[in-house]
Design an enzyme around this catalytic site. Structure first.
Site, PDB file in Angstrom:
ATOM      1  N   ARG A 127       0.829  -1.205   0.000  1.00 32.53           N
ATOM      2  CA  ARG A 127       0.000   0.000   0.000  1.00 32.53           C
ATOM      3  C   ARG A 127       0.864   1.255   0.000  1.00 32.53           C
ATOM      4  O   ARG A 127       2.041   1.216   0.354  1.00 32.53           O
ATOM      5  CB  ARG A 127      -0.928   0.002   1.213  1.00 32.53           C
ATOM      6  CG  ARG A 127      -0.234   0.160   2.542  1.00 32.53           C
ATOM      7  CD  ARG A 127      -1.238   0.150   3.690  1.00 32.53           C
ATOM      8  NE  ARG A 127      -0.565   0.336   4.968  1.00 32.53           N
ATOM      9  CZ  ARG A 127      -0.270   1.519   5.489  1.00 32.53           C
ATOM     10  NH1 ARG A 127      -0.579   2.624   4.822  1.00 32.53           N
ATOM     11  NH2 ARG A 127       0.336   1.616   6.656  1.00 32.53           N
ATOM     12  N   ARG A 163      -6.659  -2.145  -4.271  1.00 31.21           N
ATOM     13  CA  ARG A 163      -7.153  -2.328  -2.908  1.00 31.21           C
ATOM     14  C   ARG A 163      -7.970  -1.113  -2.482  1.00 31.21           C
ATOM     15  O   ARG A 163      -7.485   0.019  -2.579  1.00 31.21           O
ATOM     16  CB  ARG A 163      -5.982  -2.518  -1.943  1.00 31.21           C
ATOM     17  CG  ARG A 163      -6.423  -3.074  -0.591  1.00 31.21           C
ATOM     18  CD  ARG A 163      -5.339  -3.015   0.465  1.00 31.21           C
ATOM     19  NE  ARG A 163      -4.035  -3.484   0.025  1.00 31.21           N
ATOM     20  CZ  ARG A 163      -2.973  -3.544   0.836  1.00 31.21           C
ATOM     21  NH1 ARG A 163      -3.103  -3.176   2.112  1.00 31.21           N
ATOM     22  NH2 ARG A 163      -1.817  -3.955   0.382  1.00 31.21           N
ATOM     23  N   ARG A 170      26.092 -18.326  29.610  1.00 37.83           N
ATOM     24  CA  ARG A 170      26.666 -18.079  28.283  1.00 37.83           C
ATOM     25  C   ARG A 170      25.566 -18.050  27.225  1.00 37.83           C
ATOM     26  O   ARG A 170      24.592 -18.801  27.311  1.00 37.83           O
ATOM     27  CB  ARG A 170      27.671 -19.168  27.926  1.00 37.83           C
ATOM     28  CG  ARG A 170      28.845 -19.286  28.887  1.00 37.83           C
ATOM     29  CD  ARG A 170      29.852 -20.304  28.369  1.00 37.83           C
ATOM     30  NE  ARG A 170      29.212 -21.571  27.996  1.00 37.83           N
ATOM     31  CZ  ARG A 170      29.819 -22.529  27.297  1.00 37.83           C
ATOM     32  NH1 ARG A 170      31.063 -22.359  26.885  1.00 37.83           N
ATOM     33  NH2 ARG A 170      29.184 -23.649  27.016  1.00 37.83           N
TER      34      ARG A 170
END
Length: 221
Positions: free
Chosen positions: A10, A70, A157
């Protein structure tokens, strides 16, 4: 039954204006995902770009994708990606079995990623798949001014951490029936592990874009 790729793109990005049309290398950001889909034509039958932006539409057509316009009602900042995918499926009215979601903001992908992922998706008969990467960081939260480790103990660790993974956005594969029911990642989705530098690229800011530029230039050398 078809397998299609959908690239939602978009207009109106706020943090990085017009990001989908910015040139990564000499190619618009959007075009990288279109070209990746075209390189996988043995899997992908058709490529669709869903957009509300004329400039993005022009680029998509120039690079050989089909465009689904869209509506603005599905183009807002808070609109979930699945509504764009669903809109494409409802617009084309074709028999589609699988949808491959390629996000324009993840333009760099390992060459064989889609083939390897799709082969496993089909072989094991999954209804959806998404890519993940191993996280090696030590996480915690700050509570009342004090740091509380989340995934480790102080002094532990890093290589001994319990494996944690993050959704990296490189690739999604989903049965169309799931998308029509507003689902991209199902409860039984296959997490496909890919540990690659490209998994750290997701472009939302100028800093993200600069990092992608750096990786793109160096991979071409």
């Amino acid at each position: 039954m078809k397998t299609i790729a959908i690239i939602p793109a978009r207009g109106g990005s706020k943090r990085l204006p017009e990001k989908n049309t910015k040139l990564l290398g000499n190619i618009p950001l959007l075009a990288h995902s279109i070209l990746y889909a075209k390189q996988n034509s043995a899997i992908i039958d058709e490529i669709y770009v869903s957009t509300n932006d004329d400039k993005i539409k022009k680029i998509a057509l120039e690079y050989g994708a089909k465009v689904i316009d869209r509506p603005e009602s599905l183009s807002g900042d808070l609109e979930p990606t699945v509504t764009a995918l669903k809109h494409v499926l409802e617009s084309i009215e074709k028999e589609v079995e699988n949808v491959i979601l390629l996000q324009a903001t993840n333009p760099l992908r390992p060459e064989n990623l889609l083939k390897d992922a799709f082969d496993l998706y089909v072989k094991e008969n999954h209804d959806s798949l998404f890519t993940v990467s191993r996280n090696h960081q030590k996480f915690g939260k700050i509570n009342e001014g004090k740091f509380e480790p989340f995934n480790y103990e102080i002094g532990q660790r890093s290589q001994d951490l319990e494996p944690l993974f993050f959704e990296n956005g490189l690739l999604y594969i989903t049965k169309s029936e799931k998308i029509l029911n507003d689902i991209i990642i199902s409860k039984d989705a296959l997490p496909f592990e890919i540990n690659h530098t490209f998994a750290s690229v997701d472009i939302d800011t100028q800093e993200d874009f600069d990092y992608a530029q750096y990786l793109y230039k160096n991979q071409k050398k």
